[in-house]
Design a protein around this motif. Structure first.
Motif, mmCIF file in Angstrom:
data_model
loop_
_atom_site.group_PDB
_atom_site.id
_atom_site.type_symbol
_atom_site.label_atom_id
_atom_site.label_comp_id
_atom_site.label_asym_id
_atom_site.label_seq_id
_atom_site.Cartn_x
_atom_site.Cartn_y
_atom_site.Cartn_z
ATOM 1 N N LYS A 87 -65.935 -13.444 -37.351
ATOM 2 C CA LYS A 87 -66.096 -13.050 -35.948
ATOM 3 C C LYS A 87 -65.362 -14.006 -34.991
ATOM 4 C CE LYS A 87 -70.708 -15.152 -35.290
ATOM 5 N NZ LYS A 87 -70.285 -16.389 -34.667
ATOM 6 N N ASP A 88 -64.953 -15.179 -35.528
ATOM 7 C CA ASP A 88 -64.222 -16.138 -34.676
ATOM 8 C C ASP A 88 -62.711 -16.000 -34.805
ATOM 9 O OD1 ASP A 88 -66.597 -17.289 -33.818
ATOM 10 O OD2 ASP A 88 -66.709 -18.538 -35.634
ATOM 11 N N ALA A 89 -62.273 -14.898 -35.441
ATOM 12 C CA ALA A 89 -60.837 -14.753 -35.727
ATOM 13 C C ALA A 89 -59.970 -14.928 -34.487
ATOM 14 C CB ALA A 89 -60.572 -13.394 -36.365
ATOM 15 N N ASP A 90 -60.497 -14.522 -33.292
ATOM 16 C CA ASP A 90 -59.632 -14.615 -32.098
ATOM 17 C C ASP A 90 -59.492 -16.047 -31.585
ATOM 18 O OD1 ASP A 90 -62.149 -14.806 -31.269
ATOM 19 O OD2 ASP A 90 -62.098 -13.101 -29.840
ATOM 20 N N ARG A 91 -60.195 -16.999 -32.196
ATOM 21 C CA ARG A 91 -59.997 -18.414 -31.789
ATOM 22 C C ARG A 91 -58.756 -19.012 -32.455
ATOM 23 N NH1 ARG A 91 -65.695 -21.184 -32.561
ATOM 24 N NH2 ARG A 91 -64.621 -22.959 -31.607
ATOM 25 N N LEU A 92 -58.241 -18.303 -33.472
ATOM 26 C CA LEU A 92 -57.001 -18.790 -34.117
ATOM 27 C C LEU A 92 -55.812 -18.435 -33.237
ATOM 28 C CD1 LEU A 92 -57.623 -17.617 -37.795
ATOM 29 C CD2 LEU A 92 -57.650 -19.978 -36.954
ATOM 30 N N ASP A 93 -54.920 -19.396 -33.092
ATOM 31 C CA ASP A 93 -53.753 -19.161 -32.228
ATOM 32 C C ASP A 93 -52.532 -18.930 -33.139
ATOM 33 O OD1 ASP A 93 -51.753 -19.231 -30.394
ATOM 34 O OD2 ASP A 93 -51.940 -21.388 -29.929
ATOM 35 N N TRP A 94 -52.229 -17.665 -33.421
ATOM 36 C CA TRP A 94 -51.095 -17.347 -34.299
ATOM 37 C C TRP A 94 -49.798 -17.571 -33.552
ATOM 38 C CZ3 TRP A 94 -51.921 -17.088 -39.256
ATOM 39 C CH2 TRP A 94 -53.201 -16.756 -39.702
ATOM 40 N N GLN A 95 -48.906 -18.396 -34.107
ATOM 41 C CA GLN A 95 -47.712 -18.760 -33.354
ATOM 42 C C GLN A 95 -46.425 -18.160 -33.916
ATOM 43 O OE1 GLN A 95 -47.957 -23.018 -33.024
ATOM 44 N NE2 GLN A 95 -49.531 -22.840 -31.425
ATOM 45 N N SER A 96 -46.537 -17.423 -35.015
ATOM 46 C CA SER A 96 -45.336 -16.745 -35.538
ATOM 47 C C SER A 96 -45.776 -15.568 -36.388
ATOM 48 C CB SER A 96 -44.486 -17.689 -36.389
ATOM 49 O OG SER A 96 -45.072 -17.837 -37.673
ATOM 50 N N GLY A 97 -44.810 -14.704 -36.683
ATOM 51 C CA GLY A 97 -45.045 -13.635 -37.650
ATOM 52 C C GLY A 97 -44.807 -14.203 -39.041
#
Ligand code: ATP
Length: 539
Positions: free
Chosen positions: A152-162
């Protein structure tokens, strides 16, 4: 179709087994079972017949610049080791691999992908060996686990590339290797030659090293002069060969698609340099059409011309015939066959020595002493054209196909499911393999409806009449529905049943695998009918 459904059908019905299965198997090696061996043989025989023995050398085929000849060879798996030095395989036939110090996993460097992700100021690359949506899902799950977060905390990860290929990432210290728990466990990439090494004779010293061939093509080049001198073939002509090849693949996978031992079906086509581009075009189309004619007819098959930066240093043009295998992410294709315009590279290498590119020329590579790094045979492999009074080194067009990948593609394409009424008229789920009749392992099955009233004897008579002509299966066991189901899963195009009406009017039913249509024919016309139907499906 899901790949695991096909894999389980292949095992259940005896198409393919893992090699040495009772010992736990050996990765990258596969055995063909009783149905698989027939299917693969039919594919190889169709190739040999359509490309070599059945080729009409008196006519100009559609799209060909002129008429041409075809002949065949069967050369050895082990050759003089100098062959692989001059061909370039000894120096260049390698992949890069990385090892994981934590999990002991070994990966092909270019097959790992990763995504940059940050959490509370820490930036890492999470990797996967999958691709597309599966890799996205895996990397997210692993990043959550690494940073000890809940789903449920997945949106706290800051994805910076594909997803990026591992070779684009410089710092391995921040890389979370596939399946590892800690960072920085991958070793630097190491070169790994794909040729299997062996020793010839009783002494296992460096002087006796030899290699299992990684392609059948070189055996053809080595015999080019023998064929020209011992037969009356004239350029343009092609030499075909089918045989085993071996590559010590770092990551064999996707069923038989990438194996360590596999079979190739290769043609080396020799022509005058002036017409080689036209021949290249001809062979691309000719080979593509071969797959279409045998049933790979839909959007899953494509012909793709390589971009200039994909070409090997010697190739003037390469096109791949590709199939959208179901184990690949949507939109991706896997190579079935490569058709390459190789210029005079191969015959020149075996004559002069290993070649390297210098500007736009290929020159013999020199060692530190200024002499050729790997000497060629020194034999003049030029061809003398009587009519033109010209001596020249022929150009080569190489259609190089894999018998195992073709078998896998035909299996994937053939796999079908539908619903058919059972004996009581209730719907029954059916799996069937819709093989082209030329490729089907069994062409017809013969059943007595019940084991009495002369039915077995009559069925046996039909079986014996058909057997000398095609591969026919006799089955008297189990309910008729089950017998049909077994033949559907084997991909048998026709089932012939002897029933009570046979005793009255001497007719049998023939059932068509795909349409399920049934019709009656006189017993004495049965063989002719099956033969006619197989023939019309093949023309
Ligand atoms: P890939 O890029 O998939 O490794 P490749 O370009 O190295 O293939 P080629 O050297 O062109 O393949 O070999 C010709 C054909 O041999 C391929 O199109 C394929 O059908 C077959 N082949 C090559 N390697 C394998 C393998 N490891 N397992 C099964 N078939 C193979």
């Amino acid at each position: 179709m899901q790949m695991d459904q096909l894999v389980s059908l292949c095992k259940r019905r005896g198409f393919l087994f893992q090699s040495s299965e009772i010992y736990g198997g050996i990765n990258g090696f596969w055995d063909y079972g009783p149905l698989g061996v027939e299917l693969k043989r039919n594919i190889k025989e169709a190739w040999w017949r359509d490309m070599v023995t059945g080729h009409d050398e008196l006519s100009v085929p559609e799209g060909a610049p002129e008429a041409y000849e075809m002949t065949g060879l069967d050369t050895t798996i082990i050759t003089h080791p100098q062959v692989w030095k001059c061909s370039g395989h000894y120096d260049l036939f390698h992949d890069f691999m990385v090892d994981c110090r934590e999990t002991k996993g070994r990966y092909r460097y270019d097959q790992i992908v990763g995504r940059w992700v940050a959490y509370q100021g820490k930036r890492i690359v999470v990797t996967s060996t999958a691709s597309g949506a599966e890799a996205m899902e895996q990397t997210e799950r692993r990043a959550l686990k690494f940073f000890k977060l809940r789903a449920k905390d997945a949106d706290r990860l800051d994805w910076q590339s594909g997803l990026m290929p591992l070779p684009t990432i410089d710092d391995f210290q921040v890389v979370l290797a596939p399946e590892a728990k800690s960072l920085g466990t991958l070793t630097e990439p190491r070169e790994f030659n794909l040729m299997f090494k062996t020793y010839v004779g009783p002494l296992a010293g460096e002087d006796n090293v030899a290699f299992l061939r990684p392609e059948t093509a070189q055996g053809i080049f080595l015999n080019f002069k023998n064929v020209v001198d011992s037969t009356r073939v004239k350029i343009p002509f092609g030499i075909g060969q089918i045989g085993k090849s071996f590559r010590n693949e770092i990551t064999p996978r996707n069923f038989t698609f990438r194996s360590r031992e596999f079979e190739q079906m290769e043609i080396e086509f020799f022509c005058h340099p002036g017409s080689s581009s036209a021949w290249y075009q001809f062979w691309r189309e000719r080979r593509f059409r071969w797959y279409v004619d045998l049933g790979l007819a839909g959007e899953r098959l494509r012909l793709r011309e390589h971009d200039a930066d994909e070409l090997s240093h010697y190739s003037c043009g390469t096109a791949d015939i590709e199939y959208a295998f179901p184990f690949l992410p949507a939109g991706q294709f896997g190579e079935l066959e490569g058709v390459a315009h190789r210029g005079d590279f191969d015959l020149r290498s075996h004559s002069e020595g290993k070649l390297v590119r210098e500007g736009d020329r290929l020159v013999v590579e020199k060692g530190p002493d200024g002499k050729p790094k790997y000497r060629g045979s020194g034999k003049d492999l030029r061809y003398f054209d009587d009519a033109r009074r010209e001596r020249f080194l022929p150009h080569v067009i190489e259609p190089s196909a894999g018998a195992d990948r073709a078998t896998l593609a035909f299996l994937c394409e053939a796999y079908q499911e539908d619903e058919v009424p059972d004996e009581k008229g209730n719907p029954r789920h059916r799996v069937f393999l819709k093989f082209h009749p030329r490729l089907a392992p069994i062409k017809a099955a013969v059943f007595p409806l019940v084991n009495r009233d002369q039915m077995p004897e009559l069925a046996e008579r039909i079986y014996k009449e058909l057997k000398p002509h095609f591969s026919v299966f006799f089955d008297a066991k189990g309910s008729i529905g089950r017998r049909y189901a077994r033949q559907d899963e084997a991909g048998t195009p026709f089932c012939i049943t002897v029933d009570s009406q046979t005793l009255e009017d001497q007719t049998v039913t023939i059932r068509d695998r795909d349409s399920l249509r049934q019709w009656r024919v006189k017993i004495e016309q049965c063989a002719a009918e099956i033969r006619q139907r197989l023939k019309s499906a093949s023309s």
